[in-house]
Design an enzyme around this catalytic site. Structure first.
Site, PDB file in Angstrom:
ATOM      1  N   ARG A 153      -7.865   2.366  -2.816  1.00 49.50           N
ATOM      2  CA  ARG A 153      -8.684   2.405  -1.600  1.00 49.50           C
ATOM      3  C   ARG A 153      -9.372   3.757  -1.453  1.00 49.50           C
ATOM      4  NH1 ARG A 153      -7.821   0.545   4.735  1.00 49.50           N
ATOM      5  NH2 ARG A 153      -9.550  -0.926   4.558  1.00 49.50           N
TER       6      ARG A 153
ATOM      7  N   GLN B 198       0.848  -1.196   0.000  1.00 50.62           N
ATOM      8  CA  GLN B 198       0.000   0.000   0.000  1.00 50.62           C
ATOM      9  C   GLN B 198       0.886   1.250   0.000  1.00 50.62           C
ATOM     10  OE1 GLN B 198      -2.377   1.429   3.386  1.00 50.62           O
ATOM     11  NE2 GLN B 198      -4.205   1.324   2.101  1.00 50.62           N
TER      12      GLN B 198
ATOM     13  N   GLY C  44      -8.800  -6.839   9.298  1.00 52.47           N
ATOM     14  CA  GLY C  44      -7.746  -6.059   9.927  1.00 52.47           C
ATOM     15  C   GLY C  44      -7.508  -6.555  11.340  1.00 52.47           C
ATOM     16  N   ARG C  45      -8.211  -5.921  12.299  1.00 50.56           N
ATOM     17  CA  ARG C  45      -7.995  -6.246  13.714  1.00 50.56           C
ATOM     18  C   ARG C  45      -8.105  -7.740  13.988  1.00 50.56           C
ATOM     19  NH1 ARG C  45     -12.167  -1.725  15.566  1.00 50.56           N
ATOM     20  NH2 ARG C  45     -13.036  -2.425  13.585  1.00 50.56           N
TER      21      ARG C  45
ATOM     22  N   TYR D 267      -5.924  10.946   3.825  1.00 51.25           N
ATOM     23  CA  TYR D 267      -4.563  11.295   3.404  1.00 51.25           C
ATOM     24  C   TYR D 267      -4.568  12.061   2.074  1.00 51.25           C
ATOM     25  CZ  TYR D 267      -3.616   8.451   7.384  1.00 51.25           C
ATOM     26  OH  TYR D 267      -3.607   7.982   8.677  1.00 51.25           O
TER      27      TYR D 267
HETATM   28  C1  FMN Z   1      -3.488  -1.080  13.715  1.00 49.17           C
HETATM   29  C2  FMN Z   1      -4.197  -0.561  12.489  1.00 49.17           C
HETATM   30  C3  FMN Z   1      -3.477   0.117  11.527  1.00 49.17           C
HETATM   31  C4  FMN Z   1      -4.104   0.546  10.346  1.00 49.17           C
HETATM   32  N1  FMN Z   1      -3.348   1.106   9.343  1.00 49.17           N
HETATM   33  C5  FMN Z   1      -3.903   1.301   8.129  1.00 49.17           C
HETATM   34  C6  FMN Z   1      -3.090   1.603   6.996  1.00 49.17           C
HETATM   35  O1  FMN Z   1      -1.851   1.667   7.071  1.00 49.17           O
HETATM   36  N2  FMN Z   1      -3.712   1.831   5.817  1.00 49.17           N
HETATM   37  C7  FMN Z   1      -5.072   1.732   5.681  1.00 49.17           C
HETATM   38  O2  FMN Z   1      -5.588   1.932   4.578  1.00 49.17           O
HETATM   39  N3  FMN Z   1      -5.859   1.410   6.730  1.00 49.17           N
HETATM   40  C8  FMN Z   1      -5.317   1.153   7.929  1.00 49.17           C
HETATM   41  N4  FMN Z   1      -6.100   0.714   8.951  1.00 49.17           N
HETATM   42  C9  FMN Z   1      -7.546   0.459   8.732  1.00 49.17           C
HETATM   43  C10 FMN Z   1      -7.784  -1.026   8.394  1.00 49.17           C
HETATM   44  O3  FMN Z   1      -7.223  -1.348   7.126  1.00 49.17           O
HETATM   45  C11 FMN Z   1      -9.298  -1.386   8.360  1.00 49.17           C
HETATM   46  O4  FMN Z   1      -9.918  -0.684   7.321  1.00 49.17           O
HETATM   47  C12 FMN Z   1     -10.014  -1.059   9.679  1.00 49.17           C
HETATM   48  O5  FMN Z   1      -9.251  -1.490  10.786  1.00 49.17           O
HETATM   49  C13 FMN Z   1     -11.396  -1.749   9.730  1.00 49.17           C
HETATM   50  O6  FMN Z   1     -11.269  -3.133   9.549  1.00 49.17           O
HETATM   51  P1  FMN Z   1     -11.234  -4.193  10.795  1.00 49.17           P
HETATM   52  O7  FMN Z   1     -12.491  -3.982  11.569  1.00 49.17           O
HETATM   53  O8  FMN Z   1     -11.190  -5.544  10.115  1.00 49.17           O
HETATM   54  O9  FMN Z   1     -10.029  -3.907  11.599  1.00 49.17           O
HETATM   55  C14 FMN Z   1      -5.500   0.323  10.158  1.00 49.17           C
HETATM   56  C15 FMN Z   1      -6.216  -0.323  11.169  1.00 49.17           C
HETATM   57  C16 FMN Z   1      -5.590  -0.793  12.318  1.00 49.17           C
HETATM   58  C17 FMN Z   1      -6.397  -1.561  13.326  1.00 49.17           C
END
Ligand code: FMN
Length: 374
Positions: A228, A104, A320-321, A176
């Site tokens: 994205r 990314q 993600g999480r 961003y």
């Molecule tokens: C620790 C963490 C770091 C994240 N960093 C990014 C990132 O670098 N780029 C991005 O597009 N989204 C980032 N996100 C958002 C996740 O990609 C995702 O869209 C969001 O956490 C919701 O999904 P989830 O409920 O499965 O965690 C981050 C989320 C978390 C939890």
């Protein structure tokens, strides 16, 4: 495997020829574990190795394309050829476990934090500060600087190709720089980069064009391009769903391999209009139809939740999480051991889950972010 989860494990071939073995990806997540120059560290590679055995693809933590676009401490850099060996270690680690590796890439724009600034001000489309406590008013980019950043997205893509990645995801979401150009809050320009909703697309489309040209020129193996997007902004003025639907109509014709819809909850309706409860992911998915596949994301934890999301017609989900809390999520579903999937963490799990220190401390100290069991 339990028959009912079969749909998670159908393979898929993208427009540019890359094949994924299943429909579950790792969502991009910043892990604050690269070194001061932006080179990946062993701790970071261990974290990815642990999570790359089951998913079809890993979308990495975001990497900055120019130094002034760095958005977090200890973030991955893709800003010079010197970073190619570091990027290669990352791609090799992910691919070594069987997942495809997607880098990314972004520029943080006005969201660059004070501690990471090159000078004393971040840059953006216009000199409007974000509506967040402590935001610094950015400096408006000149035409030449804008062209340089667009080229930097191309250069970062070439480095990803040379490092052996299978694709890049252009990070046009989460407030961003690319989103800042599309947003009427952060973009108040009246030149070719701003004004109408069409003009606000000029920068994102120029980035996409440069990335595509780079892939055409440099990729010898299938190499995909994802984008994205965040569907809405809460600010006024801010990105509305009408703006976004106009934008996705155009994005659907850009020959992208996928669109990744960034929301906190797959089923979440509008963040601007309480009455509008339709899932933003599904709304966009219906709008683009078969033109470009969609990745949905957000608060999906159990295999039943993932299946329900895929049953809505969205071809992919990213976790993600959940993949932080359960690195072996896909493997467990595949082996019919879904009852062993963890959907919470305890404060003693860091080592077992192979999570780098700063990320772990953020998880433990950000209330409401992760379900922490006492
Ligand atoms: C620790 C963490 C770091 C994240 N960093 C990014 C990132 O670098 N780029 C991005 O597009 N989204 C980032 N996100 C958002 C996740 O990609 C995702 O869209 C969001 O956490 C919701 O999904 P989830 O409920 O499965 O965690 C981050 C989320 C978390 C939890």
């Amino acid at each position: 495997m339990n028959e009912q989860y079969k749909s998670l494990f159908t393979n898929y071939t993208f427009k540019r020829g890359l094949e994924l073995k299943n429909r579950v990806m790792m969502a991009p997540m910043t892990n604050f574990a690269s070194d001061e120059q932006g080179k990946v560290t062993d701790a970071e590679l261990d974290y990815y190795r642990e999570r790359s055995g089951g998913v079809g693809a890993v979308i990495t933590a975001v990497a900055y394309v120019t130094r002034d676009g760095k958005g977090f401490q200890n973030e991955i850099s893709a800003d010079s050829d010197e970073m190619i060996p570091s990027l290669k270690r990352l791609a090799d680690t992910i691919k070594g476990e069987g997942a495809k590796a997607i880098l990314q890439i972004f520029h943080a724009g006005r969201m660059a934090p004070k501690e990471e600034l090159v000078g004393d001000q971040p840059v953006s489309a216009s000199d409007v500060a974000a509506l967040r406590p402590g935001s610094i008013t950015p400096r408006e980019l000149t035409n030449l600087e804008i062209e340089t950043i667009i080229q930097a997205f191309g250069d970062a893509t070439r480095r990803a190709i040379e490092a052996g990645f299978d694709g890049v995801e252009i990070h046009g979401a989460n407030t961003y720089l690319i989103q800042q150009f599309f947003s009427p809050h952060s973009n108040r320009r009246n030149d070719k980069w701003g004004g109408s909703v069409e003009s606000r697309m000029t920068f994102p489309l120029a980035v996409i064009k440069t990335v595509k040209e780079t892939v055409t020129t440099h990729a010898k193996e299938p190499f995909i391009i994802g984008y994205r997007i965040s569907p809405e902004e809460i600010e006024s003025p801010g990105i509305t769903i009408e703006d976004t639907l106009t934008f996705v109509d155009v994005l659907a014709d850009q020959d992208l391999d996928y669109l990744h819809i960034s929301v906190q909850d797959f089923w979440q309706g509008s963040i601007r209009d309480e009455e509008d409860k339709e899932s933003r992911v599904i709304l966009i998915s219906k709008r683009v139809g078969d033109k470009v596949p969609i990745i949905g994301v957000g608060s999906l934890h159990t295999p039943d939740e993932v299946k329900e999301a895929l049953d809505s017609g969205v071809p992919f989900v990213s976790l993600g999480r959940e993949l932080i809390m359960e690195p072996k999520w896909v493997e467990k579903v595949q082996a019919g051991r879904e009852s062993e999937i963890k959907t919470t963490v305890t404060k003693n799990d860091q080592e077992k889950l192979v999570v780098p220190d700063v990320l772990w401390s953020a998880i433990m100290n950000t209330p409401g972010w992760f379900p922490i069991e006492e």
